[in-house]
Design a protein around this motif. Sequence first.
Motif, PDB file in Angstrom:
ATOM      1  N   MET A 169      28.945  17.138  21.508  1.00  0.00           N
ATOM      2  CA  MET A 169      29.172  15.678  21.671  1.00  0.00           C
ATOM      3  C   MET A 169      28.483  15.396  23.210  1.00  0.00           C
ATOM      4  N   THR A 170      28.729  16.407  24.155  1.00  0.00           N
ATOM      5  CA  THR A 170      28.334  15.993  25.478  1.00  0.00           C
ATOM      6  C   THR A 170      26.604  16.106  25.649  1.00  0.00           C
ATOM      7  N   ALA A 171      26.350  17.136  24.996  1.00  0.00           N
ATOM      8  CA  ALA A 171      24.896  17.216  25.028  1.00  0.00           C
ATOM      9  C   ALA A 171      24.202  15.973  24.470  1.00  0.00           C
ATOM     10  N   GLY A 172      24.676  15.443  23.341  1.00  0.00           N
ATOM     11  CA  GLY A 172      24.116  14.339  22.581  1.00  0.00           C
ATOM     12  C   GLY A 172      24.235  13.130  23.510  1.00  0.00           C
ATOM     13  N   TYR A 173      25.505  12.906  24.004  1.00  0.00           N
ATOM     14  CA  TYR A 173      25.567  11.652  24.710  1.00  0.00           C
ATOM     15  C   TYR A 173      24.924  11.633  26.003  1.00  0.00           C
ATOM     16  N   ALA A 174      24.756  13.103  26.630  1.00  0.00           N
ATOM     17  CA  ALA A 174      23.764  13.055  27.983  1.00  0.00           C
ATOM     18  C   ALA A 174      22.685  12.244  27.637  1.00  0.00           C
ATOM     19  N   LEU A 175      21.960  12.623  26.578  1.00  0.00           N
ATOM     20  CA  LEU A 175      20.427  11.989  26.515  1.00  0.00           C
ATOM     21  C   LEU A 175      20.670  10.645  26.356  1.00  0.00           C
ATOM     22  N   VAL A 176      21.630  10.023  25.562  1.00  0.00           N
ATOM     23  CA  VAL A 176      21.798   8.578  25.462  1.00  0.00           C
ATOM     24  C   VAL A 176      22.034   7.882  26.785  1.00  0.00           C
ATOM     25  N   GLN A 177      22.684   8.582  27.400  1.00  0.00           N
ATOM     26  CA  GLN A 177      23.144   8.212  29.165  1.00  0.00           C
ATOM     27  C   GLN A 177      22.026   8.160  29.992  1.00  0.00           C
ATOM     28  N   ALA A 178      21.132   9.162  29.806  1.00  0.00           N
ATOM     29  CA  ALA A 178      20.181   9.172  30.725  1.00  0.00           C
ATOM     30  C   ALA A 178      19.128   8.108  30.518  1.00  0.00           C
ATOM     31  N   ILE A 179      19.011   7.951  29.101  1.00  0.00           N
ATOM     32  CA  ILE A 179      17.902   6.789  28.833  1.00  0.00           C
ATOM     33  C   ILE A 179      18.596   5.532  29.270  1.00  0.00           C
ATOM     34  N   GLY A 180      19.928   5.310  28.848  1.00  0.00           N
ATOM     35  CA  GLY A 180      20.660   3.763  29.334  1.00  0.00           C
ATOM     36  C   GLY A 180      20.487   3.636  30.729  1.00  0.00           C
ATOM     37  N   GLY A 181      20.738   4.922  31.557  1.00  0.00           N
ATOM     38  CA  GLY A 181      20.743   4.664  32.998  1.00  0.00           C
ATOM     39  C   GLY A 181      19.127   4.370  33.691  1.00  0.00           C
ATOM     40  N   TRP A 182      18.325   4.936  32.922  1.00  0.00           N
ATOM     41  CA  TRP A 182      17.084   4.639  33.532  1.00  0.00           C
ATOM     42  C   TRP A 182      16.566   3.256  33.112  1.00  0.00           C
ATOM     43  N   MET A 183      16.829   2.625  31.900  1.00  0.00           N
ATOM     44  CA  MET A 183      16.631   1.222  31.510  1.00  0.00           C
ATOM     45  C   MET A 183      17.343   0.307  32.376  1.00  0.00           C
ATOM     46  N   SER A 184      18.315   0.480  32.761  1.00  0.00           N
ATOM     47  CA  SER A 184      19.256  -0.367  33.367  1.00  0.00           C
ATOM     48  C   SER A 184      19.128  -0.192  34.806  1.00  0.00           C
ATOM     49  N   GLY A 185      18.598   0.788  35.225  1.00  0.00           N
ATOM     50  CA  GLY A 185      18.490   1.108  36.894  1.00  0.00           C
ATOM     51  C   GLY A 185      19.867   1.327  37.239  1.00  0.00           C
ATOM     52  N   SER A 186      20.855   2.059  36.699  1.00  0.00           N
ATOM     53  CA  SER A 186      22.128   2.240  37.019  1.00  0.00           C
ATOM     54  C   SER A 186      22.277   3.646  37.712  1.00  0.00           C
ATOM     55  N   LEU A 187      22.681   3.744  38.806  1.00  0.00           N
ATOM     56  CA  LEU A 187      22.852   5.127  39.680  1.00  0.00           C
ATOM     57  C   LEU A 187      24.288   5.497  38.803  1.00  0.00           C
TER      58      LEU A 187
END
Length: 333
Positions: free
Chosen positions: A57-75
């Motif tokens: 669960m953690t590894a799968g969501y880490a990828l989603v979150q990294a992409i979302g953070g990069w697209m939104s510019g959120s630290l």
Amino acid sequence: MSKPHIAGDQHTHHDHHDHDHSHAHDHAGHDHSAGAHSHAPSVTEANEKRIRLVFLMTAGYALVQAIGGWMSGSLALIADAGHMVSDAAALLLALIAYRVAARAPDALRTYGFHRVRVLAALANGAALLLLVAWIAWEAIARFRSPTTVLAGPMLIVAIIGLIVNLTGAYVLLRGNQSDGNLRGALLHVLGDLLGSVGAIAAAIGIMLTGWTVLDPILSVLVAVLVVRSAWGLVSDSIFILLQGTPKGLDIKVLEADIASLPGIAEVGHLHAWTLTDESIVATIHVTPQPGSDPLALPGLVVARLKDRHAIAHATVQVDPPGGIQKPCADGSC
């Protein structure tokens, strides 16, 4: 290959010898009771399955979150994604540790491989501390040079993360909390949970006020909350590896209790340490009172240590009267 120790080992030594802090022993004449003895608790298969599920669960969501953070510019999202990656690696290390710890003792590692679990817990805590340092560094850069943050996508990704982390925490909380690796995994997930809450709060705040500085501020707050748990995990692991006296165990009180047993004249050289998680090991020297049976003392001492002090494995050496040498104040003799 050496034979595993027997349950409630009672090591009796009747040959007089000079005793210094090297604790050299003549191991002739050991008295072993029947039954196989394990020096450490068995690796729990249920805990391993729980950690494996949370790892996926953690590894799968880490990828989603990294992409979302990069697209939104959120630290806040990027920091939390880094946290999730670190957690996934730590969980993988814990799973490997379970496999290694399950290996049987051998002639070179008579206690087995359970200390690997302590090393894994130490690595988990150290990884968290490194991550906290990275978050703080990135937050300072954001304070100096604010960047645009897309609050909408940030909020959606953060809510998904909150659900994932709540599920992971629930899975781990239902496991055996005496397992240091499971506790370490739970701390990681709780840190991620706080990161998700911070990201949600930052997204809502930015949507309402337009203050993008809320993103690095909340990231730092999450880091501060995580560092306390991480330091506790690191310090506990180091204490075990240094063979410190287990918490809650008073050596002087324990010595006095053993000295009160019938047939015992003197007690000394008591050492107690944690082998792994909840398993405590101890060694102790006693001398018999005149007329008492020296062979009866080890079983008496082992039973008292187990019943009153939760010491799973004890080695008892019986010395002749006056044979216990008291250590010097400076530890030199």
